[in-house]
Design a protein around this motif. Structure first.
Motif, mmCIF file in Angstrom:
data_model
loop_
_atom_site.group_PDB
_atom_site.id
_atom_site.type_symbol
_atom_site.label_atom_id
_atom_site.label_comp_id
_atom_site.label_asym_id
_atom_site.label_seq_id
_atom_site.Cartn_x
_atom_site.Cartn_y
_atom_site.Cartn_z
ATOM 1 N N LEU A 159 0.812 -1.216 0.000
ATOM 2 C CA LEU A 159 0.000 0.000 0.000
ATOM 3 C C LEU A 159 0.851 1.275 0.000
ATOM 4 N N PRO A 160 1.995 1.313 0.689
ATOM 5 C CA PRO A 160 2.835 2.517 0.597
ATOM 6 C C PRO A 160 3.289 2.834 -0.828
ATOM 7 N N LEU A 161 3.464 1.810 -1.667
ATOM 8 C CA LEU A 161 3.826 2.066 -3.066
ATOM 9 C C LEU A 161 2.680 2.755 -3.796
ATOM 10 N N ALA A 162 1.463 2.238 -3.597
ATOM 11 C CA ALA A 162 0.299 2.843 -4.247
ATOM 12 C C ALA A 162 0.093 4.279 -3.769
ATOM 13 N N ASP A 186 -12.437 -7.900 0.659
ATOM 14 C CA ASP A 186 -11.145 -8.457 0.270
ATOM 15 C C ASP A 186 -10.057 -7.393 0.409
ATOM 16 N N VAL A 187 -9.494 -6.968 -0.704
ATOM 17 C CA VAL A 187 -8.372 -6.022 -0.622
ATOM 18 C C VAL A 187 -8.552 -4.800 -1.519
ATOM 19 N N THR A 188 -9.677 -4.663 -2.197
ATOM 20 C CA THR A 188 -9.893 -3.496 -3.052
ATOM 21 C C THR A 188 -9.840 -2.222 -2.224
ATOM 22 N N THR A 189 -8.943 -1.325 -2.591
ATOM 23 C CA THR A 189 -8.702 -0.117 -1.803
ATOM 24 C C THR A 189 -8.789 1.110 -2.703
ATOM 25 N N LEU A 207 -5.824 -2.750 -6.478
ATOM 26 C CA LEU A 207 -6.232 -4.157 -6.380
ATOM 27 C C LEU A 207 -7.746 -4.309 -6.544
ATOM 28 N N PRO A 208 -8.337 -3.703 -7.557
ATOM 29 C CA PRO A 208 -9.798 -3.714 -7.689
ATOM 30 C C PRO A 208 -10.317 -5.041 -8.241
ATOM 31 N N SER A 209 -11.259 -5.622 -7.539
ATOM 32 C CA SER A 209 -11.839 -6.892 -7.974
ATOM 33 C C SER A 209 -12.913 -6.658 -9.032
ATOM 34 N N ARG A 210 -13.274 -7.722 -9.715
ATOM 35 C CA ARG A 210 -14.288 -7.629 -10.776
ATOM 36 C C ARG A 210 -15.633 -7.184 -10.216
ATOM 37 N N GLU A 211 -16.004 -7.721 -9.046
ATOM 38 C CA GLU A 211 -17.306 -7.388 -8.468
ATOM 39 C C GLU A 211 -17.410 -5.903 -8.122
ATOM 40 N N VAL A 212 -16.302 -5.325 -7.672
ATOM 41 C CA VAL A 212 -16.336 -3.913 -7.282
ATOM 42 C C VAL A 212 -16.497 -3.017 -8.501
ATOM 43 N N VAL A 213 -15.691 -3.223 -9.519
ATOM 44 C CA VAL A 213 -15.692 -2.298 -10.662
ATOM 45 C C VAL A 213 -16.961 -2.396 -11.493
ATOM 46 N N THR A 214 -17.697 -3.510 -11.382
ATOM 47 C CA THR A 214 -18.950 -3.641 -12.133
ATOM 48 C C THR A 214 -20.173 -3.297 -11.293
#
Length: 360
Positions: A159-162, A186-189, A207-214
């Motif tokens: 996360l510090p890199l992002a 999960d880990v989508t931030t 780290l966006p998951s498919r469920e989040v972005v849709t």
């Protein structure tokens, strides 16, 4: 009509400013008696009041006409998406500090995570000034976390890199804060770059998951961002991972929506990743607007550039390039396999410091 009353206003006002506030003598016939003048004075004051009122209304109309060009309402052309994008792009060009953003030296492979984050932010801003408000980025995370299974540990370590990447957007200008929030189980931030100038806000979905972005929630969020930057970062490392170049094929439950998401975020402005292919440690490197590059380490640990292309090289293309290289220098199969095993062992060594400088 306006000029007549304005002329009358000037005449009347000029007369009223004579000493004593009386009307000029020549404005009245000399044969009138003082009584007659006294009886007509109220009528003159009434006419004067009407003339001043009309002139004031006309002046107010001019003021409204002028100020309406300065204070722009929501329905005016200056608030259109095109105007917003032009304004933001102008800010982007200024933050880059180049007369033409593409007149820059071609970036080399970064030797630290700090250099990587700086390169990624600069590439995103170059793409933005060319009109790409929705982009995808992949940062190399193995310097922060070399494991494969524990996504929570990956998020905590990387996360510090992002955040470093998000901080460097807009060349760090107008930065107020970078706010982070976990948006699923999960880990989508979401890392939201808040700026003093709201036009320079940016959203980095890490780290966006498919469920989040849709989901409808984020579909609305993407639309509400308008022409401000929205960046998908490391979709390949998400819990429900996906790749923009697969054009929705990874979205098994919702391929149509997935296809639209991939089209919107198709611009991969920065990509830096190390992955084993055909028994070589292959490095993908791309920074906008330059072509994709493919590198390997030879048997003596020297970097060798196998080729470059305008599109991300396919697996078949990579295999063809590596085989052509092996044939040209006489590499045998056991040699490259032995090097790959040694590389993997070294990468698991906690004392290995290669490409491991912490991002500030």
């Amino acid at each position: 009509f306006p000029s007549t009353f304005r002329a009358r206003k000037l005449r009347l006002c000029g007369a009223s400013q004579l000493p004593g506030g009386a009307m000029a003598a020549h404005r009245f016939p000399r044969h009138l008696s003082s009584a007659a003048q006294g009886s007509r004075r109220p009528v003159c004051f009434i006419l004067l009041g009407i003339a001043l009122s009309v002139c004031w209304l006309l002046d107010l109309e001019d003021i409204i006409r002028v100020t309406s060009r300065v204070f722009v309402g929501p329905g005016s052309p200056a608030c259109s998406p095109t105007h917003g994008r032009q304004t933001l792009q102008q800010h982007g060009r200024q933050s880059q500090g180049h007369s033409h953003v593409h007149h820059i030296p071609r970036p080399e492979l970064p030797n630290s995570t700090e250099a990587m984050c700086r390169q990624a932010a600069a590439a995103v801003m170059r793409a933005y000034t060319d009109g790409y408000t929705r982009q995808a980025v992949r940062l190399r995370l193995d310097a922060a976390y070399s494991g494969q299974e524990d996504l929570r540990a990956l998020l905590k370590a990387s996360l510090p890199l992002a955040k470093s990447f998000a901080t460097k957007l807009w060349n760090g200008e107008s930065l107020k804060a970078v706010k982070t929030s976990l948006v699923d189980d999960d880990v989508t931030t979401l890392l939201y770059r808040e700026a003093d100038n709201a036009l320079m806000d940016a959203a980095v979905l890490y780290l966006p998951s498919r469920e989040v972005v849709t989901s409808p929630k984020f579909t609305h969020f993407f639309q509400s961002m308008g022409d401000r930057l929205v960046i998908m970062t490391n979709t390949e490392n998400a819990a429900a991972n996906w790749r923009v170049e697969n054009m929705g094929a990874d979205f098994y439950d919702n391929p149509d929506v997935g296809l639209e998401i991939c089209k919107v975020f198709a611009q991969q402005s920065y990509y830096y990743q190390l992955v084993p292919i055909n028994n070589w440690q292959v490095t993908f490197f791309r920074t906008y607007p330059f072509p994709w590059e493919l590198w390997i380490e030879d048997l003596n640990y020297n970097l060798v550039k196998l080729g470059e292309s305008e599109q991300k090289p396919s697996y078949e293309q990579i295999v063809a390039w590596t085989e052509a290289y092996e044939e040209s220098v006489g590499v045998r199969a056991f040699q490259k396999v032995g090097k790959l095993l040694q590389d993997n062992q070294q990468r698991l060594d906690p004392n290995d410091t290669s490409f491991a400088l912490a991002a500030s």
